[in-house]
Design a protein around this motif. Sequence first.
Motif, short mmCIF file in Angstrom:
data_model
loop_
_atom_site.label_atom_id
_atom_site.label_comp_id
_atom_site.label_asym_id
_atom_site.label_seq_id
_atom_site.Cartn_x
_atom_site.Cartn_y
_atom_site.Cartn_z
N ARG A 68 0.98 -1.11 0.14
CA ARG A 68 0.12 0.14 0.25
C ARG A 68 0.89 1.23 -0.02
O ARG A 68 1.99 1.25 0.70
N THR A 69 0.57 2.23 -0.67
CA THR A 69 1.15 3.55 -0.81
C THR A 69 0.46 4.78 -0.15
O THR A 69 -0.77 4.73 -0.16
N LEU A 70 0.98 5.46 0.60
CA LEU A 70 0.48 6.67 1.10
C LEU A 70 1.29 7.89 0.68
O LEU A 70 2.57 7.96 0.55
N VAL A 71 0.64 8.88 0.20
CA VAL A 71 0.99 10.37 -0.23
C VAL A 71 0.74 11.37 0.82
O VAL A 71 -0.57 11.35 1.14
N VAL A 72 1.66 12.12 1.41
CA VAL A 72 1.37 13.18 2.46
C VAL A 72 1.52 14.43 1.52
O VAL A 72 2.55 14.65 1.12
N THR A 73 0.52 15.39 1.74
CA THR A 73 1.02 16.68 1.25
C THR A 73 0.64 17.89 2.21
O THR A 73 -0.63 17.74 2.69
N THR A 74 1.40 18.66 2.49
CA THR A 74 1.11 19.76 3.52
C THR A 74 1.52 21.17 2.82
O THR A 74 2.51 21.46 2.37
N ASN A 75 0.29 21.82 3.05
CA ASN A 75 0.41 23.27 2.34
C ASN A 75 0.93 24.26 3.45
O ASN A 75 -0.15 24.48 4.40
N LEU A 76 2.14 24.76 3.73
CA LEU A 76 2.53 25.69 4.65
C LEU A 76 2.48 27.08 4.13
O LEU A 76 2.92 28.06 4.94
N THR A 77 1.64 27.42 3.12
CA THR A 77 1.64 28.91 2.77
C THR A 77 0.24 29.31 3.11
O THR A 77 -0.55 28.67 3.63
N GLY A 78 0.31 30.72 3.14
CA GLY A 78 -1.05 31.22 3.44
C GLY A 78 -2.24 31.46 2.40
O GLY A 78 -3.09 32.05 2.49
N ARG A 79 -2.02 30.52 1.61
CA ARG A 79 -2.90 30.48 0.16
C ARG A 79 -3.28 29.33 -0.35
O ARG A 79 -2.46 28.30 -0.22
N PRO A 90 -2.59 13.29 -6.02
CA PRO A 90 -1.73 11.87 -6.01
C PRO A 90 -2.43 10.76 -5.59
O PRO A 90 -2.06 9.81 -5.33
N GLY A 91 -3.81 10.62 -5.58
CA GLY A 91 -4.57 9.51 -5.03
C GLY A 91 -5.83 10.06 -4.82
O GLY A 91 -6.36 11.03 -4.74
N THR A 92 -6.38 8.99 -3.82
CA THR A 92 -7.50 9.15 -3.08
C THR A 92 -7.42 9.60 -1.81
O THR A 92 -6.56 9.04 -0.94
N PRO A 93 -8.03 10.64 -1.61
CA PRO A 93 -7.72 11.23 -0.29
C PRO A 93 -8.41 10.50 0.94
O PRO A 93 -9.65 10.02 0.93
N LEU A 94 -7.59 10.41 2.09
CA LEU A 94 -7.95 9.55 3.09
C LEU A 94 -8.34 10.56 4.26
O LEU A 94 -9.39 10.14 4.96
N LEU A 95 -7.60 11.69 4.50
CA LEU A 95 -8.05 12.26 5.70
C LEU A 95 -7.48 13.92 5.43
O LEU A 95 -6.45 14.00 4.60
N CYS A 96 -7.95 14.90 5.71
CA CYS A 96 -7.80 16.14 5.67
C CYS A 96 -7.79 16.75 7.02
O CYS A 96 -8.69 16.60 7.82
N SER A 97 -6.78 17.39 7.33
CA SER A 97 -6.83 18.10 8.68
C SER A 97 -7.59 19.08 8.98
O SER A 97 -7.99 19.41 10.01
N PRO A 148 -4.95 26.60 2.49
CA PRO A 148 -3.86 26.97 3.19
C PRO A 148 -3.72 26.12 4.43
O PRO A 148 -4.73 26.02 5.13
N ASP A 149 -2.62 26.09 4.79
CA ASP A 149 -2.34 25.38 6.37
C ASP A 149 -2.84 24.13 6.46
O ASP A 149 -3.76 23.99 7.57
N ALA A 150 -2.82 23.22 5.57
CA ALA A 150 -3.46 22.18 5.81
C ALA A 150 -2.86 20.75 5.25
O ALA A 150 -1.96 21.09 4.46
N THR A 151 -2.93 19.64 5.72
CA THR A 151 -2.29 18.46 5.35
C THR A 151 -3.40 17.37 4.99
O THR A 151 -4.36 17.46 5.61
N VAL A 152 -2.96 16.75 3.86
CA VAL A 152 -4.08 15.74 3.39
C VAL A 152 -3.06 14.37 3.25
O VAL A 152 -2.11 14.31 2.64
N TRP A 153 -3.93 13.28 3.55
CA TRP A 153 -3.11 11.87 3.37
C TRP A 153 -4.21 11.41 2.20
O TRP A 153 -5.27 11.29 2.34
N TRP A 154 -3.27 10.89 1.21
CA TRP A 154 -3.69 10.33 0.07
C TRP A 154 -3.40 8.73 -0.06
O TRP A 154 -2.20 8.52 0.28
N GLU A 155 -4.22 7.92 -0.37
CA GLU A 155 -3.84 6.58 -0.94
C GLU A 155 -3.73 6.42 -2.28
O GLU A 155 -4.58 7.17 -3.33
N ARG A 156 -2.70 5.84 -2.79
CA ARG A 156 -2.29 5.78 -4.11
C ARG A 156 -2.18 4.51 -4.68
O ARG A 156 -1.95 3.56 -3.96
#
Length: 569
Positions: A515-526, A533-540, A561-569
């Motif tokens: 199984r593969t997981l991709v994590v994206t975190t947007n640290l910008t203010g926009r 990158p896949g099917t989203p599993l969880l958003c902060s 902005p200021d959010a992290t998403v876990w994606w299943e790939r």
Amino acid sequence: MTQHITDTSSDITTQASTSASTEPGSGWWHDAVIYQVYPRSFADADGDGMGDLPGVTARLPHLRDLGVDAVWLSPFYASPQADAGYDVADYRVVDPVFGTLADADELVRRAHDLGLRVIVDIVPNHCSDQHEWFRTALADGPSSPLRERFHFHPGRGPGGELPPNDWESVFGGPAWTRTTDPDGTPGDWYLHLFAPEQPDFDWEHPAVREEFRSVLRFWLDLGVDGFRVDVAHGLIKAPGLPDVGHGEQVKLLGAAPVPYFDQDGVHEIYRDWRALLDGYDGERVAVAEAWTPTVERSALYLRPDELHQAFNFTYLTTGWDAAALRAVVDRSLAAMNSVAAPATWVLSNHDVVRHSTRFADGDPARGLRRARAATLLMLALPGSAYLYQGEELGLPEVTDLPDEVRQDPAFFRGAGHQGQEGTRDGCRVPLPWSGARPPFGFGPVEGGPSWLPQPAGWRDLTVEAQEGDPASTLELYRAALALRREHPALGAGRDVEWLDAPEGVLAFRRAAAGRTLVVTTNLTGRPVTLPAPGTPLLCSLNSRAPAADLGGPGANAVLPPDATVWWER
């Protein structure tokens, strides 16, 4: 939320990874989520306004339901409480304010019944000035052999009126206090790197080493699963106790080497402790609070024959910045891999400003968004994660406590402590459990006491108020920890695979057991657009239904902005 239905997912490509990893170990601590309980502020069973061990035991189901693996308890030993229990008078006795030894035994048994392991604090650098050894050393005068178990030294100057060296206390002021001999004349000085009520042991003395072997065995025999070692880097001082010389204010974490912290001699002690721990069944562990100048120095505490984990304070002190976080993740993993130890990640504890406030830049709502995003980022990294009580509720730092209720010794000595301007009380305010007014279920009586006052606005942050609300921080933590237990790529392994991403965004891939997981975190203010990158599993931002907001494979998603998403790939 805007979506762009264009298949450009191949644009996210591998850019770099950490150094080659060794085979991960199988010990439970390698990917454990460990929850710190600060007993005086967790739950009060008897209504005196102070949290206690029966209160902790009664609330253990909350931790089981949260989804953590282990509980770390800050000190509950017999103590005058000059530094909230980190001044220990008797290491084998529970302080009456917290309960009894039978209460400690019941807590450990109940935790084990619920599938939770228990780690307790051990405080080996110093004790209380009410410890039997120290009281006797003072009472018997300069000839007392017990003085050899501490750092008693004559002062400098014609009459010994100056401290033996220029060391300063972490809490401010000199690290030395002069004694008065039994005949009333000024005597020698004793060393205390913290408060005057906390004299440092001299770990060169064999009786000190044997005493702590005995203390470790006492609690291991009671059934605890390990120890958090307070000031693990401070036990050995440089020979001759030389002056610091450069005039730098004493800090637990600093770039400059100092003669009272992180001396190489500490490692002999921890090799001895490791042998003792390995002699017990059940994978007992020790975790170092080692504020070293670099993560590479911290790794030395975790060689295969020493301790099992060390807190990653370099990560904790890194700001909300994508490049800085990526660099500290890489450096941390490389350092831990070099000694085949798991990395650890932590955002808050009882000594630092809560991360929801640290990240706020003056805006509490922004601080909470960033704190939630930071938590999902942390929980996706390989290794073990530490949570501090109340962060699962999104509690902020209490910054407006009246001076008359504060109890942190650093405040009274006029010294900043780890950037908190002289107080750690703001992160230690008792937890809100239920109800509409203080103490919010902390104690059994509505409107009863609590040792530090809670803000009235916490009525919206109680466990009761947040349960079942998919937008709440509590439900986000529960969802994240449930996914971490279920998904093999979360927490496991030793490396991350970084992916190309827009500036200000962190993206990495983890894979395990097919199984593969991709994590994206947007640290910008926009908002930032990138290929999903896949099917989203969880958003902060919300613990439920992330797919409705973010889309799936083949779409361009817009990261808030200021959010992290876990994606299943």
